[in-house]
Write a protein that holds these residues in place. Structure first.
Motif, mmCIF file in Angstrom:
data_model
loop_
_atom_site.group_PDB
_atom_site.id
_atom_site.type_symbol
_atom_site.label_atom_id
_atom_site.label_comp_id
_atom_site.label_asym_id
_atom_site.label_seq_id
_atom_site.Cartn_x
_atom_site.Cartn_y
_atom_site.Cartn_z
ATOM 1 N N SER A 13 0.848 -1.201 0.000
ATOM 2 C CA SER A 13 0.000 0.000 0.000
ATOM 3 C C SER A 13 0.880 1.246 0.000
ATOM 4 N N ALA A 14 2.012 1.187 0.690
ATOM 5 C CA ALA A 14 2.929 2.344 0.675
ATOM 6 C C ALA A 14 3.452 2.577 -0.740
ATOM 7 N N CYS A 15 3.752 1.470 -1.416
ATOM 8 C CA CYS A 15 4.291 1.567 -2.788
ATOM 9 C C CYS A 15 3.282 2.245 -3.714
ATOM 10 N N LEU A 16 1.986 1.959 -3.521
ATOM 11 C CA LEU A 16 0.956 2.539 -4.392
ATOM 12 C C LEU A 16 0.776 4.028 -4.092
ATOM 13 N N VAL A 17 0.963 4.415 -2.849
ATOM 14 C CA VAL A 17 0.917 5.844 -2.497
ATOM 15 C C VAL A 17 2.059 6.567 -3.213
ATOM 16 N N LEU A 18 3.253 5.973 -3.180
ATOM 17 C CA LEU A 18 4.407 6.592 -3.851
ATOM 18 C C LEU A 18 4.137 6.737 -5.345
ATOM 19 N N ALA A 19 3.561 5.703 -5.944
ATOM 20 C CA ALA A 19 3.257 5.758 -7.387
ATOM 21 C C ALA A 19 2.269 6.879 -7.677
ATOM 22 N N GLY A 20 1.298 7.050 -6.774
ATOM 23 C CA GLY A 20 0.294 8.098 -6.964
ATOM 24 C C GLY A 20 0.882 9.492 -6.918
ATOM 25 N N LEU A 21 1.993 9.644 -6.174
ATOM 26 C CA LEU A 21 2.621 10.972 -6.037
ATOM 27 C C LEU A 21 3.192 11.462 -7.359
ATOM 28 N N VAL A 22 3.444 10.534 -8.290
ATOM 29 C CA VAL A 22 4.093 10.947 -9.556
ATOM 30 C C VAL A 22 3.240 10.613 -10.777
ATOM 31 N N ALA A 23 2.057 10.000 -10.562
ATOM 32 C CA ALA A 23 1.233 9.568 -11.709
ATOM 33 C C ALA A 23 0.433 10.752 -12.252
ATOM 34 N N SER A 24 0.127 10.681 -13.563
ATOM 35 C CA SER A 24 -0.741 11.733 -14.140
ATOM 36 C C SER A 24 -2.171 11.471 -13.676
#
Ligand code: EPZ
Length: 419
Positions: free
Chosen positions: A373-384
């Motif tokens: 879940s932490a990894c998906l938060v990080l991905a969201g920080l840079v996703a369009s």
């Protein structure tokens, strides 16, 4: 069901204060079972798993006082029940950590078998093998471990594999056993060392702290003490990955850089400029991260609890990378979710190959375990676009106020509740 709504917002800048380590706080809370005096813990992170452990100890009859900020006082003098029930254990596998200290201090313990979880079957055979070597009678009845011992005896135990909570359970049990216990192939994670240091303050006699061989001379009793929980190296590593991905300059305070050498080295390899002091870490990232190969192994090698976060970084890095997970048999649950965001990851067995892409695209994703879940938060920080991370109860188990901490350095991240 609570969710996190995240939008990319460019570089992250500012300061984040790191909390005490979840994986140190849980065994330290259980160490209170070893004494009839009060254990005073400070720098305790306010997490779901800490609250669960508090409920577990209170259900056994312990008196637990807390300021509900970062301090706990636990007194187990009034323990009247040596059973850790399934309804609590099923929500937190680390409940198994009451087994060793309860058996050692009260001569008996019944702990529900934790069962598996998303990342693997998570057996506890090493915990039981070690306690039997120390003279405990162990039986498995109706899904519970039932253990009895008049008084545990010191033993020479060689662990079949490095197990963090296995080492912690046996270490706690050995402090009150009669005679000497040698634990070989013991885990050296900083959280194990933190527990050992607290046990020594309680009067335990432990040699070899921080090495693969722990030698414990049992004592008649332990006394209370005051102990500050070691900073959380995984929380710190998670925020460092956030900056490595989004760019910017962030300083982590109340951190423990000495417990994070491999993670800091890998971030430097990825192109980050890392500086450290006694209790702080600064990261300056002004470029797209370079792809970095990772192989998880027991401490002091690269930690499995940072694997998912580095996979998110590799997903948007320049170049391709290989991630090998050697600790858990099923810890790639974040791969399909990252691929739904446009990542190009192929996982086969315990190996994943990642082709870095320019940009991920936001969508609704689902967390399956704490670090995924932490990894998906990080991905969201840079996703369009917008990313919605569901099932964030996983996240709340191990991260204190994550949306506030990231929001304070510029992230657009909001907790929403749609009934
Ligand atoms: C601890 O789990 C941590 N949890 C985990 O953190 C961490 O991922 C793990 O250590 C490895 O570092 C806590 O400290 C509360 P292990 P633990 O026993 O102790 C096998 C997080 O995200 N094994 O070191 O349960 C096991 O299946 C969590 O914060 C046996 O076969 O892990 C695994 O493959 C996730 N028999 C390997 O050893 C046993 O008796 C390592 O497990 C014990 C373990």
């Amino acid at each position: 069901m609570e969710k996190l709504k995240i939008r990319a917002n460019g570089a992250l800048n500012g300061e984040i204060t790191i909390s005490g380590a979840k994986n140190a706080a849980l065994p330290l809370l259980c160490a209170s079972l070893l004494t009839s005096e009060t254990l005073h813990l400070t720098n305790v992170p306010m997490l779901r798993d800490v609250k669960t452990t508090q409920k577990l100890l209170q259900g056994m009859g312990a008196r637990v006082l807390t300021d509900n900020i970062h301090e706990f006082e636990i007194n187990c003098n009034s323990i009247n029940n040596t059973c850790a029930p399934y309804d609590l254990v099923k929500t937190m596998r680390a409940s198994i950590l009451v087994l060793g200290p309860t058996l050692a201090h009260f001569g008996e313990a019944q702990v529900s078998l934790p069962g598996g979880c998303a990342i693997g079957s998570r057996p506890v055979d090493q915990h039981l093998k070690g306690l039997e070597a120390m003279g405990a009678e162990i039986s498995i009845e109706h899904g519970y471990v039932k253990a009895r011992a008049q008084r545990l005896q010191g033993a020479h135990i060689v662990m079949d594999m490095v197990t963090v909570t296995g080492t912690e359970n046996l270490l706690m049990a050995a402090t009150l056993a009669s005679g000497t216990t040698v634990l070989e192939n013991a885990a050296m994670e900083p959280e194990v060392t933190d527990l050992a240091n607290c046990l020594v303050k309680m009067g335990a006699n432990i040699q070899g702290i921080g090495t693969p061989t722990l030698t414990i001379q049992g004592v008649e009793k332990l006394h209370g003490c005051t102990h500050s929980v070691v900073p959380d190296r995984i929380e710190a590593g998670t925020f460092l990955c956030a900056v490595a991905m989004a760019g910017g300059k962030v300083v982590l305070k109340n951190a423990a850089p000495k417990t994070m050498q491999t993670v800091l080295e890998k971030l430097t390899e990825a192109g980050a400029i890392i500086e450290t002091g006694e209790n702080w870490i600064s990261i300056d990232m002004q470029q797209r991260p370079k792809a970095i190969d990772i192989r998880t192994l027991p401490y002091p090698a690269f930690p499995t609890d940072m694997q998912a976060q580095f996979m998110a970084m590799n997903a948007i890095a320049t170049g391709s990378s290989k991630v090998v997970e050697t600790i858990f048999e099923n810890r790639f649950m974040h791969v399909p979710e990252l691929n739904r965001m446009g990542a190009r990851i192929s996982a086969e067995g315990n190996t994943a190959i990642i082709q870095g892409v320019e940009e991920l695209s936001g969508t609704t994703v689902m967390a399956t375990d704490l670090r995924a879940s932490a990894c998906l938060v990080l991905a969201g920080l840079v996703a369009s676009g917008e990313t919605i991370v569901e099932r964030i109860y996983h996240l709340d188990r191990g991260y204190e106020n994550i949306e506030q901490k990231l929001g304070n350095v510029g992230a657009i991240i909001e907790r929403i509740n749609d009934h």
